[in-house]
Design an enzyme around this catalytic site. Sequence first.
Site: not given
Length: 186
Positions: A83, A151
């Site tokens: 979007h 991470r």
Amino acid sequence: MKLNRSGRLYQAARQARGVLVARSKSLRDIAPTASVHHSSRVSPDLVAGDYVYIGPDCTIAPGVSIGSYTLLAPRVAIIGDDHSVNVVGTPIQFTGRPPQQRTRIGRDAWIGYGVVIVRGVTIGNGVVIGAGAVVTRDVPPYQIWAGIPARHLRDRFTPDEQVRHESSLDAQDFTVTFAHTQAIHD
């Protein structure tokens, strides 16, 4: 009758079930040994290699390729990036869609329960993503990631081990054996 999970009969039954599910979902570009759980919502353009496993209740958007031997636990979602959100004066629902990016997951990766992968990222060979992580950027090969956003925690193998592992995968120098369900003892 309980089948030996490393036996030929089990492998043939698993492959036949995989082919039936692939046909029912109009999946044309997945290996015959790949397994997509019937409850998963998968775009018909999915590309999946040998022995890919897609667990229950996964959601896979268009433009995804998954390398051989990769496992997706239940409720993995490869979504988003679809979007336009920066058009001033127009509600998001009317802004249109940006060009879609491919999502690539290498071979021999393990994507844990409930992981969300934002479309357009590349996850390297041999990567492990911890349960519940949100992957928003590319993940280099043979690393272990977790968290929100995901991470790097540590490497999966040393560089020498990576070379040996890749060589075994290339030569298919391993026995095809599927995991057994183990009883829990108190």
